[in-house]
Write a protein that holds these residues in place. Structure first.
Motif, PDB file in Angstrom:
ATOM      1  N   HIS A 144       0.869  -1.172   0.000  1.00 11.16           N
ATOM      2  CA  HIS A 144       0.000   0.000   0.000  1.00 11.16           C
ATOM      3  C   HIS A 144       0.907   1.222   0.000  1.00 11.16           C
ATOM      4  O   HIS A 144       2.121   1.090   0.038  1.00 11.16           O
ATOM      5  CB  HIS A 144      -0.898   0.005   1.238  1.00 11.16           C
ATOM      6  N   CYS A 179      -4.694   5.784  -0.021  1.00 12.25           N
ATOM      7  CA  CYS A 179      -3.751   4.726  -0.380  1.00 12.25           C
ATOM      8  C   CYS A 179      -3.380   4.982  -1.832  1.00 12.25           C
ATOM      9  O   CYS A 179      -4.241   5.054  -2.694  1.00 12.25           O
ATOM     10  CB  CYS A 179      -4.358   3.343  -0.253  1.00 12.25           C
ATOM     11  N   GLU A 181      -0.943   3.208  -3.623  1.00 14.66           N
ATOM     12  CA  GLU A 181      -0.446   2.079  -4.415  1.00 14.66           C
ATOM     13  C   GLU A 181      -1.587   1.097  -4.604  1.00 14.66           C
ATOM     14  O   GLU A 181      -2.194   0.644  -3.636  1.00 14.66           O
ATOM     15  CB  GLU A 181       0.728   1.396  -3.699  1.00 14.66           C
ATOM     16  N   TYR A 182      -1.843   0.755  -5.859  1.00 10.77           N
ATOM     17  CA  TYR A 182      -2.958  -0.125  -6.162  1.00 10.77           C
ATOM     18  C   TYR A 182      -2.842  -1.429  -5.362  1.00 10.77           C
ATOM     19  O   TYR A 182      -1.807  -2.098  -5.398  1.00 10.77           O
ATOM     20  CB  TYR A 182      -2.987  -0.427  -7.663  1.00 10.77           C
ATOM     21  N   CYS A 183      -3.922  -1.783  -4.634  1.00  9.98           N
ATOM     22  CA  CYS A 183      -3.835  -2.928  -3.726  1.00  9.98           C
ATOM     23  C   CYS A 183      -5.038  -3.844  -3.834  1.00  9.98           C
ATOM     24  O   CYS A 183      -5.320  -4.613  -2.929  1.00  9.98           O
ATOM     25  CB  CYS A 183      -3.665  -2.426  -2.300  1.00  9.98           C
ATOM     26  N   HIS A 187      -9.184  -0.660  -3.444  1.00 11.70           N
ATOM     27  CA  HIS A 187      -8.063   0.270  -3.331  1.00 11.70           C
ATOM     28  C   HIS A 187      -8.557   1.694  -3.115  1.00 11.70           C
ATOM     29  O   HIS A 187      -8.080   2.420  -2.242  1.00 11.70           O
ATOM     30  CB  HIS A 187      -7.218   0.148  -4.599  1.00 11.70           C
ATOM     31  N   MET A 190      -9.688   2.640   0.347  1.00 10.96           N
ATOM     32  CA  MET A 190      -8.715   2.621   1.442  1.00 10.96           C
ATOM     33  C   MET A 190      -8.277   4.047   1.755  1.00 10.96           C
ATOM     34  O   MET A 190      -7.113   4.391   1.643  1.00 10.96           O
ATOM     35  CB  MET A 190      -7.520   1.755   1.043  1.00 10.96           C
TER      36      MET A 190
HETATM   37 CU   LIG Z   1      -4.290   0.747  -2.219  1.00 14.25          CU
END
Ligand SMILES: [Cu+2]
Ligand SMILES: [Cu+2]
Lengths: 334, 535
Positions: A144, A179, A181-183, A187, A190
């Motif tokens: 993340h 967030c 960073e693609y998670c 996503h 988040m």
């Molecule tokens: Cu994310």
């Protein structure tokens, strides 16, 4: 939180001005060159437009002087931008002494926050203004990235290691926490908010919240519950090393390496003990991977750290600082 | 010159004469048809994304579907359209002709590379049809190996396979350029388009194996649970990012260098003037190819990479900007005292210059470490690379397609429509992507299915621009296709341009040249004779 139509982010941290300054500088320089090129192209194509069907251009093959000019000038400007950008980077990553520490754990799809006083929050982070805050961040699953646009700070939160981030809020208010960073599926869900408060209000918030024991207390309890204490005793009678004054010291490993005992080292010792065996000891310690959560790991770490804060325990005496500063990330030291 | 009765298009009919052809020109057309299909597919995914982002809430697609849309958009556009676009279509068609050869060095391998491409494309189609992939085109670990619940393996295999097609194309070009040049076609007489493809081929050969291996490791970890990237298995997730960007940063140059080659040709042809600073343009391509391999770490400034490594990557990233600046200045200087005619290819080239300049300059923002912390993984990055890859590479591709279309098809298209579409693409593009710079600086993260309401106005502008852009892309499809059936026949050299390709009939005969030409000077020498020195 503004819901109208902003064209520029709020400036709410000590760092924001620094980042915006280089941004405006680069906007000005690049706009100048973009307009210069566009202007020349338009001017040339009007001035030298084809006037009759068979007209040809004047054969010019080049000019060394011009080539050197437009190699050298962009190069110098680029190096200036590099230097300034690097300077800002260092300022954004060098944690000032005495920063207040907060643990953050990212997991699909929420942020879990643990204050040193025992307060916990989810998708919210309360901080005082005018005081440097340092986040020590780990992830329970995938990568993340912790991002507060109004503060101009961001750092990836990576499973298996700790990254740190610091800021000093300057303006009370509620700001976006994203967030970056693609998670996975949620996503974009988040997200949360960072609430910056006047110190007095912050103190009131701390006092008002239910504190379920500080991370150090929780860690001490885990240390008993997981039977760590059977091997790691107060004196050197146990099968494992004494942990007093370990944190921040240099550790000699069996394979000859020397490492600084920081958060990452202690984490590694608990979840992957065979990877870094201390010189003079048997690789007896079992792995606790899967038996402790990321949050519990942070609690154990703060407990081990607290054994150094006391600084009085005899024996393992190194004079290393209890909280090593100037770490861009803990990873660097490995 | 009257076109001879027999040319590469009418020399042989029926499916087999196309599917088993070894003629580089026909293979180029096979590629043209297939990449156009993939472009349409990738464009469809893009429209779905822009539709969803019209409103802050997630109301058009589910989050799962949205994530699949942007992943498939990236995978299709990068691996199946942008990377093969100019090299496999225009490069394939033109390189042999430009150097005075009858074909590429390995015609059968050329055909094979197309079949490999198609096979890889089929895997990707299967992945898309059976539900798609949701990892982003970047396949970051451990999400892609441990968490993602979609058709990662199928898509990975597709990309792995397609990689070989680009390796083989690169190999073919390099050997051809070394071995097949006509007598007198010295290195410094080569058209700059050929130089650009030479540099591109180097990257294809050196970089592609790395992405192939990396993708294979992702598959291995997913299936066999080897601990390579997943920390739970003892791996290192950031290692993946290093490997991935070691290829994928240079891959940006695979997309942009050929476009730069096109622009060099077009600018000369429509200024009726040889290039300003030939060798600076040629060598800047090589410099970009070499330094471009050493900057990958600028994608990891916030990933906890060592600060000192970060410094090195940052300084190299600023250095790689310099050769691009040199090119832009030289192109501009080429127009000076030219005989400038604003035909549609030149309009596309000007569009390229404007958009690529903005894309390149905003890259500097991302190379500056302290600033990248804020804009990394936001829409600022999305805007930046679309300016390069769509504004730059696709503008270059369309410019080249318009410039050489009369040669390829033997027909003239409608110039007013072509001019109009060039303008529409330029306007639509800026409307789509400029607002994203602003959204990014305010802090909108990329790959967000739902977003806070204050970003809506900028997103609506973006979506509106995307519809304009779509019109700009559909128009050429219509009038170019129409020209095949109803366009006027093109003479050998409709533009009054100079270069071997304009000396042979349109469309060219299968063997390109009846007798191998003997070259006495560089291309684009419009002024009468006078052998030229090289600057
Ligand atoms: Cu994310
Ligand atoms: Cu890059």
């Amino acid at each position: 939180m503004p819901t109208n139509f902003p064209l520029f982010p709020q400036q709410a941290s000590a760092q924001a001005g620094q980042v915006d300054a280089i941004y405006f500088f680069m906007v000005a320089v690049t706009a100048f060159f973009a307009l210069l090129i566009a202007g020349l192209i338009v001017f040339f194509s009007v001035r030298f437009r084809r006037r009759h069907r068979d007209e040809i251009g004047v054969p010019i093959h080049g000019s060394l002087a011009l080539e050197l000019l437009w190699t050298f000038v962009p190069f110098v400007i680029a190096m200036g931008m590099f230097g300034w950008g690097a300077k800002v980077f260092f300022d954004l990553y060098r944690v000032p002494a005495g920063a207040m520490e907060i643990f953050v754990v990212g997991k699909q799809w929420m942020w879990k926050v643990q204050h040193m006083g025992g307060q916990r929050e989810i998708n919210e982070l309360h901080v005082p203004i005018g005081r440097p805050v340092k986040l020590i961040m780990g992830s329970e699953d995938v990568i993340h990235s912790f991002y507060i646009p109004a503060f101009r700070v961001k750092a990836d939160v990576i499973p298996g290691r700790y990254n740190t981030l610091w800021f000093e809020a300057t303006k009370p208010g509620t700001y976006h926490l994203f967030c970056a960073e693609y998670c996975g599926t949620k996503h974009s869900g988040m997200i949360g908010s960072v609430v910056a408060m006047e110190p007095a209000q912050y103190q009131a918030w701390l006092d008002g919240g239910p504190a379920d024991g500080t991370p150090v207390d929780a860690g001490a309890k885990l240390f008993q519950d997981l039977a760590c204490h059977t091997c790691h005793q107060q004196d050197s009678q146990g099968r494992g090393p004494v942990l007093t004054n370990l944190f921040g010291s240099r550790v000699q490993l069996q394979d000859g390496r020397t490492v600084v005992a920081d958060e990452a080292y202690i984490r590694e010792s608990i979840v992957n003990p065979q990877a870094m065996v201390k010189a003079g000891f048997q690789p007896l310690m079992p792995t606790f991977q899967g038996l402790v959560t990321e949050e519990q790991l942070l609690q154990l770490i703060s407990y081990v750290r607290s054994l150094s804060d006391a600084g009085a325990a005899p024996g393992a005496g190194t004079a290393a600082p209890t909280q090593p500063q100037d770490r861009s990330t803990l990873e660097n030291k490995r | 010159m009257e076109a001879p009765a027999l040319n590469y298009l009418n020399n042989g009919h029926g499916a087999a004469s196309w599917l088993l052809t070894k003629d580089h020109k026909r293979i180029a057309l096979l590629y043209l048809a297939s990449i156009t299909a993939f472009f349409a597919l990738g464009g469809f995914f893009a429209m779905m994304i822009r539709l969803e982002l019209l409103t802050p809430a997630g109301d058009v697609t589910s989050p799962e579907m949205y994530n699949r849309m942007f992943t498939m958009h990236g995978v299709v556009m990068v691996f199946f359209f942008l990377i093969p676009s100019i090299p496999a279509v225009l490069g394939n068609f033109l390189i042999p002709i430009m150097i005075g050869a009858k074909d590429l060095a390995f015609p059968r391998i050329n055909l094979l590379s197309w079949y490999i491409y198609v096979l890889g494309g089929l895997f990707t189609l299967v992945a898309a049809l059976s539900g798609g992939v949701d990892t982003g085109w970047t396949f970051y670990t451990p999400y892609s190996t441990a968490a993602a619940n979609s058709h990662v393996i199928t898509a990975a295999v597709g990309i792995f396979i397609t990689g070989f097609s680009s390796i083989l194309t690169g190999l073919n070009f390099i050997v051809t350029i070394h071995r097949m040049r006509a007598p007198g076609m010295t290195w410094f007489r080569l058209p700059l388009f050929v130089w650009a493809h030479y540099a591109t081929s180097l990257i294809m050969i050196l970089g592609t194996p790395v992405i192939a291996i990396t993708i294979l490791m992702v598959a291995a970890e997913r299936v066999l649970h080897l601990g390579i990237f997943d920390p739970a298995l003892g791996g290192d997730p950031v290692l993946f990012q290093h490997l991935f960007w070691f290829y994928s940063h240079p891959a940006v140059y695979i997309m942009i260098l050929p476009a730069m080659g096109v622009i060099s040709e077009v600018v000369q042809a429509f200024s009726r003037k040889n290039i300003f600073g030939y060798s600076f343009i040629a060598f800047s391509s090589l410099a970009i190819a070499v330094i471009g391999f050493l900057v990958w770490g600028h994608h990891l400034f916030v990933a906890g990479q060592s600060t000192y490594a970060g410094l090195v990557f940052s300084v190299l990233s600023f250095m790689v900007a310099v050769p691009s600046a040199i090119k832009v200045f030289n192109w501009t200087a080429t127009i000076y005292k030219g005989s400038v005619s604003l035909d549609s290819p030149m309009l596309y080239a000007f569009g390229f210059l404007g958009l690529f300049t903005i894309g390149g300059l905003t890259g500097l923002f991302l190379g500056a470490m302290g600033l990248d912390i804020h804009v990394h993984d936001t829409y600022f990055v999305v805007a930046h690379f679309h300016y390069i890859m769509v504004g730059g590479a696709i503008m270059g591709y369309l410019g080249g397609l318009h410039y050489w279309w009369p040669k390829i098809s033997g027909r003239l298209y409608s110039e007013p429509w072509a001019k109009l579409s060039a303008v529409i693409v330029f306007v639509g593009f800026n409307l789509t992507f400029f607002p994203q710079f602003i959204a990014g600086y305010i802090g909108m993260p990329r790959r967000y299915h739902v977003y806070p309401p204050e970003f809506q106005v900028l997103n609506v502008l973006s979506s509106a621009g995307a519809s304009v852009l779509a019109v700009g892309y559909v128009l050429p499809l219509i009038y170019l296709t129409y020209s095949i059936f109803a366009g006027a026949k093109s003479p050998a050299d409709p533009w009054g341009a100079k270069g071997l390709e304009w000396e042979i009939p349109s469309p060219p005969p299968t063997e390109n040249f009846g007798i191998t030409p003997i070259v006495t000077h560089g291309t684009h020498q419009y002024a009468p004779s006078k052998e030229v020195g090289v600057v």
